[in-house]
Design an enzyme around this catalytic site. Structure first.
Site, mmCIF file in Angstrom:
data_model
loop_
_atom_site.group_PDB
_atom_site.id
_atom_site.type_symbol
_atom_site.label_atom_id
_atom_site.label_comp_id
_atom_site.label_asym_id
_atom_site.label_seq_id
_atom_site.Cartn_x
_atom_site.Cartn_y
_atom_site.Cartn_z
ATOM 1 N N GLU A 192 13.080 48.562 47.056
ATOM 2 C CA GLU A 192 14.371 47.881 47.203
ATOM 3 C C GLU A 192 15.523 48.878 47.267
ATOM 4 O O GLU A 192 16.463 48.692 48.051
ATOM 5 C CB GLU A 192 14.571 46.892 46.049
ATOM 6 C CG GLU A 192 13.666 45.667 46.159
ATOM 7 C CD GLU A 192 13.846 44.698 45.010
ATOM 8 O OE1 GLU A 192 14.664 44.995 44.090
ATOM 9 O OE2 GLU A 192 13.181 43.648 45.004
ATOM 10 N N HIS A 225 17.166 37.838 47.446
ATOM 11 C CA HIS A 225 16.459 37.280 46.286
ATOM 12 C C HIS A 225 16.425 35.754 46.298
ATOM 13 O O HIS A 225 15.805 35.147 45.415
ATOM 14 C CB HIS A 225 17.105 37.784 44.995
ATOM 15 C CG HIS A 225 16.724 39.197 44.644
ATOM 16 N ND1 HIS A 225 17.212 40.278 45.329
ATOM 17 C CD2 HIS A 225 15.883 39.695 43.704
ATOM 18 C CE1 HIS A 225 16.703 41.384 44.811
ATOM 19 N NE2 HIS A 225 15.892 41.056 43.834
#
Length: 345
Positions: A192, A225
């Protein structure tokens, strides 16, 4: 390098010839004052085929590719099932490994040519690595002083027992054998931060400057997310309202955290610091402020929360780029299609 532009705007000057003074619009007389925003925007538009739009589209493509790689397998099993985690490891590592190609392609298509090797732009360099690894992690641990004290108060172990466990190889062998631990502490932070910080910021900073880039970059991270909503709805892990409220909270928290690690990346010029901070925050979770307010020892605990925040703000100068070999100053003077916008100070 500051995280905001210097007062007076960016300075524009055509390289290779004597021209207008700092900040003058292209074509202005020597000694002219700073270019107005409209002139700067026009100059940037003339520099190449929409470098800022290309940056935004590249960032969206990266975010969609990262999230999409989690669902290519189409498994009916929940996300925490070991087989699902292992398959997602494969696809997300492939996407993350290819993500630097987005930055290279963006540079080639837009004409943005920083005089810096691609690995250095991505925060992969040796100069200043040790302080860039330790200082951001220390700063983050100070910010979490309250939760760390709360954890020590509630933990049945003594400090000495905890140190013995931390230095026991068998403990780390058990961690490495747990795919959920690997996902939360190793693979997710590494991939990420590589995709959402190291690859996106070099594309956004030349267009917006570091301040807006620090604020814009986490939006891609926060939105990415939202995919957890799909699985929570599929497995009916709560009411629809509760799921979307949880998703909104997670978006806010991840966007704030993403701004912090973007700030750390730009200040240090290294990927290592954001990765370690990400791993630490994953292990700590969101601070349990509600539990602290009701804790039996809250009179001693709550001042630790406040002290952690105050010490964090006081020690924020530890992110001064000089400690790390200049930070991301390489992004502050890219050659943008014949123009040289200075977006850092």
């Amino acid at each position: 390098m500051a995280v905001s532009e210097a007062a007076g705007g960016s300075s524009w000057a055509a390289p290779g010839r004597a021209g207008p003074g700092p900040g003058a619009a292209p074509g202005a007389a020597p000694g002219a004052g700073p270019a107005p925003p409209a002139a700067a925007a026009a100059a940037a538009a003339a520099a190449g085929p929409g470098p800022c739009w290309a940056a935004v589209l590249a960032c969206l493509s990266l975010a969609c590719s990262y999230v999409g790689s989690l669902y290519v397998w189409g498994s009916p099993l929940p996300r925490d099932h070991p087989s699902v985690i292992k398959r997602r490891f494969t696809s997300v590592l492939v996407v993350s490994g290819l993500s630097p190609a987005f930055v290279w392609l963006w540079k080639e298509l837009t004409g943005v040519k920083p005089d810096t090797p691609l690995p250095t732009l991505l925060g992969l360099r040796l100069e200043g690595l040790v302080p860039a690894t330790l200082l951001p992690l220390l700063l983050t641990m100070i910010l979490f002083l309250g939760p760390l004290i709360q954890l020590s108060m509630d933990c049945p172990w003594r400090w000495l027992d905890g140190l013995r466990v931390a230095f026991d190889p068998r403990f780390w062998a058990l961690c490495l054998a747990d795919v959920r631990w690997l996902r939360n502490q190793v693979v997710a932070p590494l991939t990420e931060e590589l995709v959402f910080r190291a690859c996106m910021l070099p594309m956004l900073v030349p267009c917006t400057g570091p301040g807006p880039a620090v604020l814009a970059c986490p939006l891609f991270f926060g939105v990415a997310h939202f995919h957890h909503v799909i699985e929570q709805l599929r497995f009916r892990q709560g009411s629809v309202g509760a799921i979307f409220m949880s998703a909104a909270f997670q978006f806010s928290y991840t966007a704030l955290f993403g701004a912090y690690t973007a700030f750390i990346f730009l200040r240090t010029g290294h990927l290592a610091g954001p990765v370690l901070c990400h791993s630490f925050c994953n292990s700590m979770g969101f601070p349990a402020v509600g539990a602290a307010l009701e804790h039996p020892r809250r009179r001693a605990l709550l001042p630790c929360y406040l002290l952690g925040v105050l010490l964090f703000l006081f020690l924020l100068p530890l992110t001064e780029p000089a400690f790390f070999g200049g930070g991301m100053d390489t992004l502050c003077d890219p050659k943008l299609g014949g123009l040289t916008p200075k977006v850092c100070s």
